[in-house]
Structures are given as C-alpha cells and as structure tokens.
Design an enzyme around this catalytic site. Sequence first.
Site, PDB file in Angstrom:
ATOM      1  N   GLU A  54       5.893   8.202  53.892  1.00 50.40           N
ATOM      2  CA  GLU A  54       6.102   9.211  54.931  1.00 50.40           C
ATOM      3  C   GLU A  54       5.031  10.295  54.802  1.00 50.40           C
ATOM      4  OE1 GLU A  54       9.782  12.030  56.495  1.00 50.40           O
ATOM      5  OE2 GLU A  54       9.645  11.540  54.369  1.00 50.40           O
ATOM      6  N   LYS A 102      12.230   8.852  63.393  1.00 50.52           N
ATOM      7  CA  LYS A 102      13.188   9.350  62.416  1.00 50.52           C
ATOM      8  C   LYS A 102      14.383   9.933  63.158  1.00 50.52           C
ATOM      9  CE  LYS A 102      13.377  12.084  58.131  1.00 50.52           C
ATOM     10  NZ  LYS A 102      12.584  12.906  57.190  1.00 50.52           N
ATOM     11  N   CYS A 134      12.851   8.034  55.147  1.00 53.72           N
ATOM     12  CA  CYS A 134      13.329   8.973  54.134  1.00 53.72           C
ATOM     13  C   CYS A 134      14.807   9.349  54.293  1.00 53.72           C
ATOM     14  CB  CYS A 134      12.429  10.208  54.144  1.00 53.72           C
ATOM     15  SG  CYS A 134      12.563  11.234  52.658  1.00 53.72           S
TER      16      CYS A 134
END
Length: 508
Positions: free
Chosen positions: A264, A339, A373
Amino acid sequence: MENNTPLLNLRNIEPGDYDELAALMDLVFYDVGGAWPRMTIMDLIHQFPEGQICIEDSGKIIGAALTIKVDYNRLSLSHTYTDIITEQNVIQHQASGDAMYGLDVFVHPDYRGLRLGRRLYEARKEVCRDQNLKAILAGGRIPGYQRVAKELSVLEYIEKVKRREIHDPILSFQLSNDFDVKRIMKNYLPEDDKSCGYATLLEWDNVFYEEEVPLLESEKSLVRLGIVQWQMRPMLSLEDLMDQAEFFVTSLSNYQADFVLFPEFFNAPLMGLKTGQNSVEAIRFLSEFTEDIKQRFSQMAVTHNTNIIAGSMPILENGRLYNVSYLLHRDGCIDEQYKIHITPHEQRDWVMDGGEKIKVFNTDAGRIGILICYDVEFPELGRIMAEQDMQILFVPFWTDTKNGYLRVRLCAQARAIENECYVAIGGSVGNLPRVDNVDIQYAQSAVFSPSDIYFPHDATITEASPNTEMIIFADVDLDKLKFLNKEGSVTNLRHRRTDLYGPLNRSK
C-alpha cells in the site's frame, strides 16, 4: 552373499517366481506377517504387471518392489493399511487410478549396502513417468520409533530423522529417495509394534505428469506468488521509483512468478519531491502520478509475463480522494479495487473516502481478491469474496508500528482459515524523514494458508524477515483448497449457518 561380484538383473516379476519371492518376504517381514498368499501375488502380476519388479543375482531373487494403482485424491488423504490390502489379502488396485502406491520394497539382508533399494525405487519412478501417473504414494513404517517413543512424540521423531539426528531404517531411506512426508497416519498397521502403529504418508511427485485435458481448457493448479517487501527511501524522480519497481518485477518474473504484490502507498516517496505542503496537499500531489504509474505497470505486466498487484495509490475523482489497488493482468487488461474502510488517519489527515464495491477477479492463475490494509480487519469482506469462489486474497498494507502490523497479520490469517483460501500480505519498511504521516514503517510480509492437514503445520507458507527489504516466493496449490472444502478436518464454508445469519454475497 559370496565375495564374488554379483551379476544383477532387474525385471518384472513372473508367476513362477512366487515360491522364491515368498521365502524372501518371510525372511524380511518376519515381524509383520511374512509373505502374502499366492493368490495376492498372482493378482498383482495379473492386474498391474509393470508395477511388480524384482532384482536377481545370477538368477536368484534378492530384492523386489510391489506396487498398485490408486486414486490420488483418495489415497493422498489419511488411510490405513486395510484400505490398500484387506484383511482377506485382497489388493485394492484401481486400473483407472492416476497414481501409484508402493506396497513394499524389500532386499535380502545379505545384499544390503549395495543400494539395491534405490534401484527398485528408480525403476518405480520410471513406470510412473512412462504411464503418465501423477505421483507415487506410500505408507511408510517407522520401525525405529519404538526405541524412543517414551522420550519423543512421533512428530518429534520424524523431524529428527529428517534432520539426520536419528536414523530410521525405512524413513531415512525413503527421504533419501526424494519422497516427502505429507502427513502422519495413526493406526496404519496396528500390529506394527516397532512403529507403535504409526506410519508416514510419503509422496514422490512426477514432474512430467501431464493432465489429459486440452491445454486451453486446463486450470492452473500450482501458482507462484511473489511479494515485494518494499524499502521506503527518498526518490529523486518518478523514473527513480519506476526503475526500482521494475527491478523487483524483473527479478520475480525470472522465477516465473504468476503474481507480483507491492505494498500500500509504495509510491509515497514521491510526496518528497515537493516541499512546503500540508498533508492534504501532499497526498493530492501524489495522486497526480497514479495514472502514469498504472500504465507503466501494465506495460511491465505484459513485458515480463506476470500479473501485478500495484499495491495501492491515491486517485482523485470528481473532487474526492480514494485509495485504489490496480490489478495489471499479463494480457494487458486492468482491474481495480477501491479501499472500502478508510482509517481515522486517512480521514483526518488526507480527507479520503471509501469505495463501494467488492470484486473477485478472474485471472489466468485463479480467482483472486484484493483487500487494502484496514479492509482485511473486517471479516464480512473476505466472506463476500469467498462466496464468489475466491482462491487467493492479496493484502497490500502499510503499518507504522508492530501492533498495527499484527492487526493486519492476525486478521489475514483468520481470513485464510474461515474462507478456505490463501492470503498474501505485502508491506513496506524503512523511513521517509521528509514525508509527513508516512515517515516510519514496520512490516513482515508473508503468505498464509488454511490451517489443516493439507497445509504447513503453522499455516504459514513463507514469511519475510521483519523490516528488511527483500522479495519472497510461495507456491500455492489451488487443488488443495478443493480437497479442504470437501474433506477437511473442519469445513468452514460448508458449515455456515446461513439459516441464522444469511449469505453475504452482496457485490455490486
């Protein structure tokens, strides 16, 4: 054996060899029942003549190997000796089987030390290759275990044999002939007191095995994952960053990696190219490079014949900032995963927004998902992907402290178990002193598997050294996921109580 040099001949066993063969089996296997009945040997010769091999010295049989065909999917699981040979001494040969099963290899005691057993094993391997069979399986006794059973568990014993700290007359020999221990089988042969009833399931894979399906219809089973544990360092330009990225892509593609995973915000060093910005200005400045980087990675994927997950990068759309991971296929196609869950830091310091869609992507090496993440800490997302038959989950992450890293790692391992998939996590290390909010990193990239007998005992296939720039590889077998779903110790996906909580397949 006399002092004269033996005159050896390797050939297939014939019906007239029974009396001589039985005498040799009585001599070698006196402690576990001796010779098989004539009917059993005759059945072996009749049903699978190529698999019955002997070595003779000047016409006298001094060693032999007995083999049958079996179904790999069934006999690569835990079983007992009676699944191979019934109590009535009936051999469970399957003429349509796709693997060989080694029943016995035995050599006259006077001829040990001449590596005749190795010759018999090599002859078996040739039969396996000639008949295009997937593997050779065998249930291996461990007769040395009884001596140390009070001091060592059977697993400890096997590990010591592997490390050559202990010699086992059978297991040590099998390991030296390229067989791998796949599992431990309890009560395999209960009357085998020397092995305390245990056996190892051993496997030799035929690397020349070809699935008998048209090439364009075949599904890739063994997939190689490559993960870049990326060092954050000051960059002088976009070219500087891309040169570093291509170095890793080239290195991984040289090892035939099917996927390359970057972390990321791996491009965060470019924020240091412009000084005097606040956090919001800096992340928006970084987003100006995203389209160019995406296109360059797409070209790399085609040129180097590998699929690239380009970590994640910020993108500005209609005045709103998102964190996006791009999947660059090696055929030139491009997919993207936004995300979904934005961290408090991303909301507060960068004014970011979350995406709205969860996707599973078809690739030439399986069905994959991407969670960036923080997203992996939400089990619903992984389950939605699992309901769309995801096989590999990629998690590019950035964490600054070890506790943040452990949140990602432990949740990733949970996703692998509950969704019966492989999970690869890739993070960044190093420091960026001039870049606000991305100044320190902590990572230990890894690849996780479900936790069951088909996979590593700690459900970790590979992991990097913490806080060190490096690349790691992992070969993952997609067929094992199919076995797990059907015959695992637990089958999480099949045992879902959708009557209580319903399905979660809500991709948009």
